[in-house]
Design an enzyme around this catalytic site. Structure first.
Site, PDB file in Angstrom:
ATOM      1  N   TYR A 160       0.849  -1.203   0.000  1.00 16.94           N
ATOM      2  CA  TYR A 160       0.000   0.000   0.000  1.00 16.94           C
ATOM      3  C   TYR A 160       0.879   1.246   0.000  1.00 16.94           C
ATOM      4  CZ  TYR A 160      -2.838   3.720   2.068  1.00 16.94           C
ATOM      5  OH  TYR A 160      -3.450   4.929   2.336  1.00 16.94           O
TER       6      TYR A 160
HETATM    7  N1  LIG Z   1      -9.334   7.342   6.045  1.00 10.83           N
HETATM    8  C1  LIG Z   1      -8.124   7.753   6.459  1.00 10.83           C
HETATM    9  O1  LIG Z   1      -7.899   7.992   7.669  1.00 10.83           O
HETATM   10  C2  LIG Z   1      -7.015   7.930   5.471  1.00 10.83           C
HETATM   11  C3  LIG Z   1      -7.258   7.947   4.112  1.00 10.83           C
HETATM   12  N2  LIG Z   1      -6.214   8.136   3.242  1.00 10.83           N
HETATM   13  C4  LIG Z   1      -6.486   8.212   1.799  1.00 10.83           C
HETATM   14  O2  LIG Z   1      -7.565   9.117   1.576  1.00 10.83           O
HETATM   15  C5  LIG Z   1      -8.389   8.639   0.487  1.00 10.83           C
HETATM   16  C6  LIG Z   1      -9.817   8.486   0.968  1.00 10.83           C
HETATM   17  O3  LIG Z   1      -9.806   7.651   2.130  1.00 10.83           O
HETATM   18  P1  LIG Z   1     -11.147   6.875   2.567  1.00 10.83           P
HETATM   19  O4  LIG Z   1     -12.326   7.726   2.302  1.00 10.83           O
HETATM   20  O5  LIG Z   1     -10.917   6.312   3.910  1.00 10.83           O
HETATM   21  O6  LIG Z   1     -11.143   5.707   1.506  1.00 10.83           O
HETATM   22  P2  LIG Z   1     -12.105   4.412   1.448  1.00 10.83           P
HETATM   23  O7  LIG Z   1     -11.200   3.248   1.566  1.00 10.83           O
HETATM   24  O8  LIG Z   1     -13.254   4.544   2.357  1.00 10.83           O
HETATM   25  O9  LIG Z   1     -12.724   4.567  -0.008  1.00 10.83           O
HETATM   26  C7  LIG Z   1     -11.926   4.646  -1.104  1.00 10.83           C
HETATM   27  C8  LIG Z   1     -12.807   4.671  -2.330  1.00 10.83           C
HETATM   28  O10 LIG Z   1     -12.019   4.083  -3.342  1.00 10.83           O
HETATM   29  C9  LIG Z   1     -12.849   3.335  -4.178  1.00 10.83           C
HETATM   30  N3  LIG Z   1     -12.214   2.149  -4.766  1.00 10.83           N
HETATM   31  C10 LIG Z   1     -11.709   1.083  -4.130  1.00 10.83           C
HETATM   32  N4  LIG Z   1     -11.304   0.154  -5.013  1.00 10.83           N
HETATM   33  C11 LIG Z   1     -11.571   0.658  -6.252  1.00 10.83           C
HETATM   34  C12 LIG Z   1     -11.404   0.173  -7.563  1.00 10.83           C
HETATM   35  N5  LIG Z   1     -10.912  -1.040  -7.823  1.00 10.83           N
HETATM   36  N6  LIG Z   1     -11.795   0.953  -8.589  1.00 10.83           N
HETATM   37  C13 LIG Z   1     -12.332   2.185  -8.360  1.00 10.83           C
HETATM   38  N7  LIG Z   1     -12.527   2.703  -7.135  1.00 10.83           N
HETATM   39  C14 LIG Z   1     -12.156   1.936  -6.095  1.00 10.83           C
HETATM   40  C15 LIG Z   1     -14.037   2.901  -3.358  1.00 10.83           C
HETATM   41  O11 LIG Z   1     -15.135   2.988  -4.235  1.00 10.83           O
HETATM   42  P3  LIG Z   1     -16.401   2.025  -4.247  1.00 10.83           P
HETATM   43  O12 LIG Z   1     -17.499   2.984  -3.992  1.00 10.83           O
HETATM   44  O13 LIG Z   1     -16.415   1.452  -5.589  1.00 10.83           O
HETATM   45  O14 LIG Z   1     -16.222   1.016  -3.182  1.00 10.83           O
HETATM   46  C16 LIG Z   1     -14.104   3.894  -2.220  1.00 10.83           C
HETATM   47  O15 LIG Z   1     -15.191   4.739  -2.333  1.00 10.83           O
HETATM   48  C17 LIG Z   1      -7.751   7.337   0.025  1.00 10.83           C
HETATM   49  O16 LIG Z   1      -6.900   7.580  -1.072  1.00 10.83           O
HETATM   50  C18 LIG Z   1      -6.937   6.885   1.230  1.00 10.83           C
HETATM   51  O17 LIG Z   1      -5.847   6.055   0.864  1.00 10.83           O
HETATM   52  C19 LIG Z   1      -4.913   8.246   3.654  1.00 10.83           C
HETATM   53  C20 LIG Z   1      -4.627   8.204   4.989  1.00 10.83           C
HETATM   54  C21 LIG Z   1      -5.667   8.092   6.000  1.00 10.83           C
HETATM   55  N1  LIG Z   2      -8.209   3.618   1.157  1.00  7.23           N
HETATM   56  C1  LIG Z   2      -7.941   3.826   2.471  1.00  7.23           C
HETATM   57  N2  LIG Z   2      -6.696   4.175   2.848  1.00  7.23           N
HETATM   58  C2  LIG Z   2      -6.429   4.351   4.174  1.00  7.23           C
HETATM   59  C3  LIG Z   2      -7.424   4.202   5.147  1.00  7.23           C
HETATM   60  C4  LIG Z   2      -8.744   3.862   4.707  1.00  7.23           C
HETATM   61  O1  LIG Z   2      -9.674   3.718   5.510  1.00  7.23           O
HETATM   62  N3  LIG Z   2      -8.947   3.678   3.375  1.00  7.23           N
HETATM   63  N4  LIG Z   2      -7.167   4.393   6.470  1.00  7.23           N
HETATM   64  C5  LIG Z   2      -5.929   4.651   6.896  1.00  7.23           C
HETATM   65  C6  LIG Z   2      -5.719   4.764   8.403  1.00  7.23           C
HETATM   66  O2  LIG Z   2      -6.528   5.767   8.912  1.00  7.23           O
HETATM   67  C7  LIG Z   2      -4.313   5.075   8.864  1.00  7.23           C
HETATM   68  O3  LIG Z   2      -3.929   6.280   8.306  1.00  7.23           O
HETATM   69  C8  LIG Z   2      -4.243   5.196  10.391  1.00  7.23           C
HETATM   70  O4  LIG Z   2      -4.733   4.099  11.011  1.00  7.23           O
HETATM   71  C9  LIG Z   2      -4.787   4.773   5.955  1.00  7.23           C
HETATM   72  N5  LIG Z   2      -5.187   4.661   4.580  1.00  7.23           N
END
Ligand SMILES: NC(=O)C1=CN([C@@H]2O[C@H](COP(=O)(O)OP(=O)(O)OC[C@H]3O[C@@H](n4cnc5c(N)ncnc54)[C@H](OP(=O)(O)O)[C@@H]3O)[C@@H](O)[C@H]2O)C=CC1
Ligand SMILES: Nc1nc2c(c(=O)[nH]1)N=C([C@H](O)[C@@H](O)CO)CN2
Length: 226
Positions: A139
């Site tokens: 990742y």
């Molecule tokens: N949440 C957090 O604390 C953190 C988040 N991030 C980053 O921030 C961004 C948003 O996070 P978060 O809202 O938690 O993300 P989620 O994991 O909740 O959602 C990510 C989205 O990506 C889509 N997705 C997953 N697989 C695919 C695929 N094969 N093709 C197209 N779309 C796809 C999903 O769409 P679908 O509706 O199709 O399921 C989903 O809506 C991400 O890039 C994550 O890595 C980074 C650090 C911390």
């Molecule tokens: N696609 C996602 N990426 C990440 C997520 C997630 O929920 N969806 N969550 C994290 C965590 O919050 C991490 O930053 C701390 O535990 C990281 N990336």
């Protein structure tokens, strides 16, 4: 606005905030939510797209081109957070979503932005891109690849398009996270909070509204690096 993976959590929050601020938004998701049938997302078009294959990415690009859509900004938010116990295929899956899709979409962007005015690309990466991760090697490395593409596209697309990254640490937990995991995560940053998705929206707006920032990475990590 185009926000990939905008069907939930951070992407959906940003989409709804952009609508509040007067933008029309297009999001991608793999599956339409049942609740949208009765409660459509106001001001938001939804395009079904799966970025796990090249064909799926090409189909998405063809769809937005055929719809003649033009955007102010493209936010590459789609992601899967798979840990290394999920098998080697997960590396390929995250490579496709975190790198292949932004690569192909950005390479098509000359016809995706409005003909005049400012244009922005934002790559949503991760704290782990610059710091690594013992349990999410695949990742973190695919997010690092996305972060590196920020530098390349900032050079390639200037001065027409600004290209920046946002690298969050903890933004919002998942519903399955245990209390123990939550406490451990909160204790990793000096600010020690779960800030919620609004901080990402604020970061995207800063990058869009500032005419002199490109090729940069905006760290949203609560002082995790200290
Ligand atoms: N949440 C957090 O604390 C953190 C988040 N991030 C980053 O921030 C961004 C948003 O996070 P978060 O809202 O938690 O993300 P989620 O994991 O909740 O959602 C990510 C989205 O990506 C889509 N997705 C997953 N697989 C695919 C695929 N094969 N093709 C197209 N779309 C796809 C999903 O769409 P679908 O509706 O199709 O399921 C989903 O809506 C991400 O890039 C994550 O890595 C980074 C650090 C911390
Ligand atoms: N696609 C996602 N990426 C990440 C997520 C997630 O929920 N969806 N969550 C994290 C965590 O919050 C991490 O930053 C701390 O535990 C990281 N990336």
């Amino acid at each position: 606005m185009l926000i990939t993976g905008g069907g939930q959590r951070i992407g959906l929050h940003c989409a709804q905030r952009f609508v509040e601020d007067g933008y029309h938004v297009t999001i991608t998701c793999r599956n339409f939510r049942k609740e949208w049938a009765e409660n459509p997302l106001e001001g938001i078009d939804v395009i079904q797209a799966d970025f796990s294959t090249i064909e799926g990415i090409e189909e998405f690009i063809d769809t937005i081109k055929s719809q003649g859509k033009k955007f102010r900004a493209i936010i590459h938010n789609a992601s899967q957070w798979l840990d290394d116990s999920e098998g080697y295929e997960s590396f390929q899956t995250m490579f496709m979503i975190h790198m292949q899709a932004p690569y192909m979409i950005n390479n098509a962007c000359d016809v995706l932005f409005y003909d005049n005015g400012p244009a922005d690309i934002v790559h949503v990466t991760d704290y782990g891109a610059q710091h690594g991760s013992g349990k999410h090697v695949a990742y973190a490395s695919t997010k690092a690849g996305l972060e590196n593409m920020t530098l390349s596209y900032a050079k390639k697309l200037a001065p027409r398009v600004k290209v920046n990254s946002i690298a969050p640490f903890l933004i919002m937990f998942n519903k399955w996270d245990s209390e123990e995991y939550k406490e451990k995560s909160l204790n990793k940053s000096v600010l020690g909070i779960e800030p919620g998705p609004e901080v990402v929206y604020q970061g995207v707006r800063y990058l869009m509204d500032n005419i002199y920032v490109t090729g940069e990475c905006l760290n949203l990590d609560g002082g995790r690096h200290l």
